[in-house]
Write an enzyme that holds these catalytic residues in place. Structure first.
Site, PDB file in Angstrom:
ATOM      1  N   GLU A  65      74.538  -6.844  73.477  1.00 36.99           N
ATOM      2  CA  GLU A  65      75.828  -6.554  72.845  1.00 36.99           C
ATOM      3  C   GLU A  65      76.946  -7.146  73.688  1.00 36.99           C
ATOM      4  O   GLU A  65      78.115  -6.883  73.442  1.00 36.99           O
ATOM      5  CB  GLU A  65      76.017  -5.058  72.640  1.00 36.99           C
ATOM      6  CG  GLU A  65      75.936  -4.222  73.903  1.00 36.99           C
ATOM      7  CD  GLU A  65      76.212  -2.767  73.636  1.00 36.99           C
ATOM      8  OE1 GLU A  65      77.331  -2.463  73.198  1.00 36.99           O
ATOM      9  OE2 GLU A  65      75.320  -1.932  73.861  1.00 36.99           O
ATOM     10  N   CYS A 111      73.378  -0.676  71.717  1.00 44.31           N
ATOM     11  CA  CYS A 111      72.227  -0.547  72.623  1.00 44.31           C
ATOM     12  C   CYS A 111      70.897  -0.627  71.902  1.00 44.31           C
ATOM     13  O   CYS A 111      69.843  -0.620  72.538  1.00 44.31           O
ATOM     14  CB  CYS A 111      72.304   0.769  73.387  1.00 44.31           C
ATOM     15  SG  CYS A 111      73.723   0.842  74.477  1.00 44.31           S
ATOM     16  N   HIS A 169      67.043   6.619  75.567  1.00 41.53           N
ATOM     17  CA  HIS A 169      68.131   5.713  75.944  1.00 41.53           C
ATOM     18  C   HIS A 169      68.980   6.445  76.990  1.00 41.53           C
ATOM     19  O   HIS A 169      69.316   7.617  76.809  1.00 41.53           O
ATOM     20  CB  HIS A 169      68.966   5.361  74.696  1.00 41.53           C
ATOM     21  CG  HIS A 169      70.256   4.682  75.040  1.00 41.53           C
ATOM     22  ND1 HIS A 169      70.302   3.533  75.785  1.00 41.53           N
ATOM     23  CD2 HIS A 169      71.545   5.018  74.772  1.00 41.53           C
ATOM     24  CE1 HIS A 169      71.566   3.176  75.955  1.00 41.53           C
ATOM     25  NE2 HIS A 169      72.341   4.056  75.350  1.00 41.53           N
TER      26      HIS A 169
HETATM   27  P1  HMG Z   1      84.176  13.116  81.088  1.00 48.73           P
HETATM   28  O1  HMG Z   1      84.868  13.674  79.912  1.00 48.73           O
HETATM   29  O2  HMG Z   1      85.010  12.616  82.194  1.00 48.73           O
HETATM   30  O3  HMG Z   1      83.183  14.158  81.716  1.00 48.73           O
HETATM   31  O4  HMG Z   1      83.249  11.912  80.648  1.00 48.73           O
HETATM   32  P2  HMG Z   1      82.950  15.680  81.349  1.00 48.73           P
HETATM   33  O5  HMG Z   1      84.174  16.463  81.612  1.00 48.73           O
HETATM   34  O6  HMG Z   1      82.309  15.808  80.001  1.00 48.73           O
HETATM   35  O7  HMG Z   1      81.894  16.041  82.481  1.00 48.73           O
HETATM   36  C1  HMG Z   1      80.642  15.435  82.493  1.00 48.73           C
HETATM   37  C2  HMG Z   1      79.635  16.449  82.998  1.00 48.73           C
HETATM   38  O8  HMG Z   1      79.892  16.730  84.384  1.00 48.73           O
HETATM   39  C3  HMG Z   1      79.709  17.801  82.293  1.00 48.73           C
HETATM   40  O9  HMG Z   1      78.372  18.270  82.148  1.00 48.73           O
HETATM   41  C4  HMG Z   1      80.482  18.668  83.273  1.00 48.73           C
HETATM   42  O10 HMG Z   1      80.204  20.052  83.154  1.00 48.73           O
HETATM   43  C5  HMG Z   1      79.941  18.118  84.588  1.00 48.73           C
HETATM   44  P3  HMG Z   1      77.828  18.764  80.710  1.00 48.73           P
HETATM   45  O11 HMG Z   1      78.681  19.906  80.326  1.00 48.73           O
HETATM   46  O12 HMG Z   1      78.039  17.586  79.782  1.00 48.73           O
HETATM   47  O13 HMG Z   1      76.418  19.101  80.943  1.00 48.73           O
HETATM   48  N1  HMG Z   1      80.820  18.387  85.746  1.00 48.73           N
HETATM   49  C6  HMG Z   1      80.340  18.728  86.955  1.00 48.73           C
HETATM   50  N2  HMG Z   1      79.087  18.960  87.401  1.00 48.73           N
HETATM   51  C7  HMG Z   1      78.936  19.294  88.711  1.00 48.73           C
HETATM   52  N3  HMG Z   1      79.968  19.431  89.551  1.00 48.73           N
HETATM   53  C8  HMG Z   1      81.246  19.215  89.163  1.00 48.73           C
HETATM   54  C9  HMG Z   1      81.484  18.848  87.808  1.00 48.73           C
HETATM   55  N4  HMG Z   1      82.566  18.565  87.069  1.00 48.73           N
HETATM   56  C10 HMG Z   1      82.165  18.281  85.805  1.00 48.73           C
HETATM   57  N5  HMG Z   1      82.255  19.341  90.021  1.00 48.73           N
HETATM   58  C11 HMG Z   1      81.613  10.907  79.184  1.00 48.73           C
HETATM   59  C12 HMG Z   1      81.886  11.998  80.225  1.00 48.73           C
HETATM   60  C13 HMG Z   1      80.113  10.792  79.008  1.00 48.73           C
HETATM   61  C14 HMG Z   1      82.279  11.308  77.876  1.00 48.73           C
HETATM   62  C15 HMG Z   1      82.218   9.581  79.697  1.00 48.73           C
HETATM   63  O14 HMG Z   1      81.602   9.197  80.905  1.00 48.73           O
HETATM   64  C16 HMG Z   1      82.092   8.432  78.695  1.00 48.73           C
HETATM   65  O15 HMG Z   1      82.911   8.295  77.794  1.00 48.73           O
HETATM   66  N6  HMG Z   1      81.037   7.553  78.842  1.00 48.73           N
HETATM   67  C17 HMG Z   1      80.838   6.413  77.929  1.00 48.73           C
HETATM   68  C18 HMG Z   1      80.221   6.819  76.592  1.00 48.73           C
HETATM   69  C19 HMG Z   1      78.781   7.250  76.715  1.00 48.73           C
HETATM   70  O16 HMG Z   1      78.078   6.905  77.661  1.00 48.73           O
HETATM   71  N7  HMG Z   1      78.272   7.988  75.708  1.00 48.73           N
HETATM   72  C20 HMG Z   1      76.906   8.425  75.690  1.00 48.73           C
HETATM   73  C21 HMG Z   1      76.361   8.582  74.279  1.00 48.73           C
HETATM   74  S1  HMG Z   1      76.617   7.115  73.278  1.00 48.73           S
HETATM   75  C22 HMG Z   1      75.435   5.988  73.882  1.00 48.73           C
HETATM   76  O17 HMG Z   1      74.566   6.341  74.598  1.00 48.73           O
HETATM   77  C23 HMG Z   1      75.592   4.552  73.482  1.00 48.73           C
HETATM   78  C24 HMG Z   1      76.094   3.622  74.558  1.00 48.73           C
HETATM   79  O18 HMG Z   1      75.066   3.380  75.503  1.00 48.73           O
HETATM   80  C25 HMG Z   1      76.636   2.331  73.956  1.00 48.73           C
HETATM   81  C26 HMG Z   1      75.772   1.535  72.989  1.00 48.73           C
HETATM   82  O19 HMG Z   1      74.993   2.044  72.181  1.00 48.73           O
HETATM   83  O20 HMG Z   1      75.971   0.307  72.980  1.00 48.73           O
HETATM   84  C27 HMG Z   1      77.252   4.212  75.346  1.00 48.73           C
END
Ligand code: HMG
Length: 427
Positions: free
Chosen positions: A92, A124, A256
């Protein structure tokens, strides 16, 4: 292989004969990124389950990474380029609107002129589209005794300071798909599919960095898992789900892996879809998914290759004990589409895995400082316009298949020539 009484009988054996990967020479430790962004490091290491992310340098692009992985899998598996009748590259982050990465690869590897070569895209999922297409190509008899080379290659980039930043990565995974698979025999014709038009993640034509509705994308991934898994259950029928039958249990599942926590969420969600409660969930995740997350945790999201990097990790960790056992695979591509399918680890996989030396690409990587990482990322914008050294012309490197461990032998992107053609060379 006979896939169980009550399921349609399958006598064909088609699957992954060999696998390898390549990653950029440098990485960033996510603790350093966390400190620089004013975030507790535990948010990344425990909250997202990521440790390091690979960062591509100016001479590393999706073509050079793909060529590195492909050269490695051919050399380590003892397969010759002349055995390849199909070359599919899932990506991609392609380098040209028209010319596919597969065409560059064809030249760089010296593949036969009778080879079908093309690129596939669906976020992906693009690599899985290539893999399943290769399986069908063999099942239809179009291969005429030849094997397919399927390569997944990408550089995952989000904006600096954005929530997606700790979930970047880069790398390529190359697989040889054949009718004599020495690693993983796939259950041909028994996959579960899901698709839906969503805006969870996208990259407009003029941008190098992806845009995402992060939390929505997590929900889309889980919905897609539910849909594909339900369809897979239909496809395999009751006999394919009968865990009391010898060998029918999915003892491991590779998902994935945009980041490790997503695979954990997926596994727990799948357990709930199976009506399983919280009791034993952590142990189930540690045993059934944990071994597949070690490599992704060192590299980050490699988009199309993420599921297959997880498979490399699993085979590296456990090929011996998984001999003859059934493994699930879940591929998700934003936008979105998904597939759930399964395969069986070949009884002899462990000896080939030792030869493939699946930790080699991670040896001798260089850790970047935050300043170096940010400088590299800022240079990305102009990377595709960088002029190649004077007098250098675009050329392939047929016949030079030798591959040592580590990063020696990587194909390098030198820049573009006066006609805007991309130029590569082997160092
Ligand atoms: P965010 O909003 O900054 O993070 O971004 P958050 O607030 O959701 O926190 C993440 C996790 O850390 C949470 O755990 C928190 O509790 C924890 P969860 O509740 O989810 O289990 N946390 C802590 N843990 C320990 N100690 C601490 C602490 N603080 C918080 N102190 C987000 C997270 C994934 C949204 C962001 O990184 C993002 O936008 N990433 C890109 C998109 C992505 O990867 N999406 C995944 C699904 S889509 C996919 O897989 C397709 C893709 O590969 C693309 C394609 O297909 O081409 C992306």
């Amino acid at each position: 292989m006979l896939w169980g009484k009550g399921m349609k009988t399958h006598t064909s054996t088609i699957g992954i004969d060999a696998i390898s990967y390549s990653v950029p020479r440098a990485y960033l430790d996510l603790r350093d990124l966390a400190i620089a962004r004013g975030v507790t490091p535990a948010k990344y290491t425990d909250g997202l389950l990521v440790e390091r992310m690979a960062v591509a340098g100016p001479d590393e692009d999706p073509v050079s990474l793909a060529a590195g992985a492909a050269r490695r899998v051919l050399a380590a598996s003892g397969r010759g380029a002349d055995e390849i009748g199909l070359c599919v590259v899932g990506t991609e982050t392609a380098v040209d609107h028209s010319k596919p990465v597969a065409a560059f690869l064809h030249g760089l590897l010296g593949l036969p002129s009778t080879c079908r070569a093309f690129e596939t895209k669906h976020a992906c999922f693009g690599g899985t589209a290539g893999l399943l297409g290769a399986v069908d190509w063999i099942a239809a008899g179009s291969n005429r005794g030849r094997s397919a080379l399927v390569v997944c290659t990408d550089i995952a980039r989000y904006a600096l300071n954005s929530p997606g930043e700790p979930t970047q990565g880069a790398g390529a995974v190359a697989m040889i798909v054949s009718s004599r698979p020495r690693l993983l025999e796939l259950e041909v014709g028994r996959t579960g599919s899901y698709a839906r038009d969503v805006h969870d993640f996208w990259r407009p034509l003029d941008r190098k960095e992806a845009l995402t509705d992060g939390h929505f994308s997590v929900q889309c991934y889980l919905d897609a898992l539910a849909g594909a898994y339900a369809d897979w259950k239909q496809a395999v029928g009751p006999a394919g789900l009968d865990v009391d039958r010898d060998g029918m249990k999915l003892v491991r599942t590779c998902y994935h892996v945009p980041y490790g926590k997503m695979a954990k969420k997926a596994h727990l969600h799948r357990r709930s879809l199976d009506g399983l409660g919280d009791a034993g969930a952590e142990e189930s995740f540690a045993t059934e998914v944990g071994p597949s997350l070690r490599l992704p945790g060192q590299v980050g999201n490699v988009y199309t290759g993420s599921l297959y990097l997880a498979l490399c990790s699993l085979l590296h960790e456990e090929a011996e004990e998984l001999a003859g056992k059934r493994v699930g695979l879940f591929s998700y591509g934003s936008g979105c589409t998904a597939e759930f399918f399964a395969g069986r680890v070949h009884p002899e996989a462990a000896s080939l895995v030792r030869r493939l030396d699946l930790m080699a690409p991670l040896r001798d990587r260089r850790q970047l400082s935050m300043a170096e990482y940010e400088a590299l990322r800022r240079a990305d914008e102009g990377a595709d316009r960088r002029p190649a050294p004077e007098g250098v012309q675009a050329r392939g490197i047929p016949g030079r298949m030798g591959y040592a461990n580590g990063h020696e032998g990587l194909v390098k992107f030198l820049g573009i020539d006066a006609g805007a053609r991309r130029v590569y060379d082997l160092q």
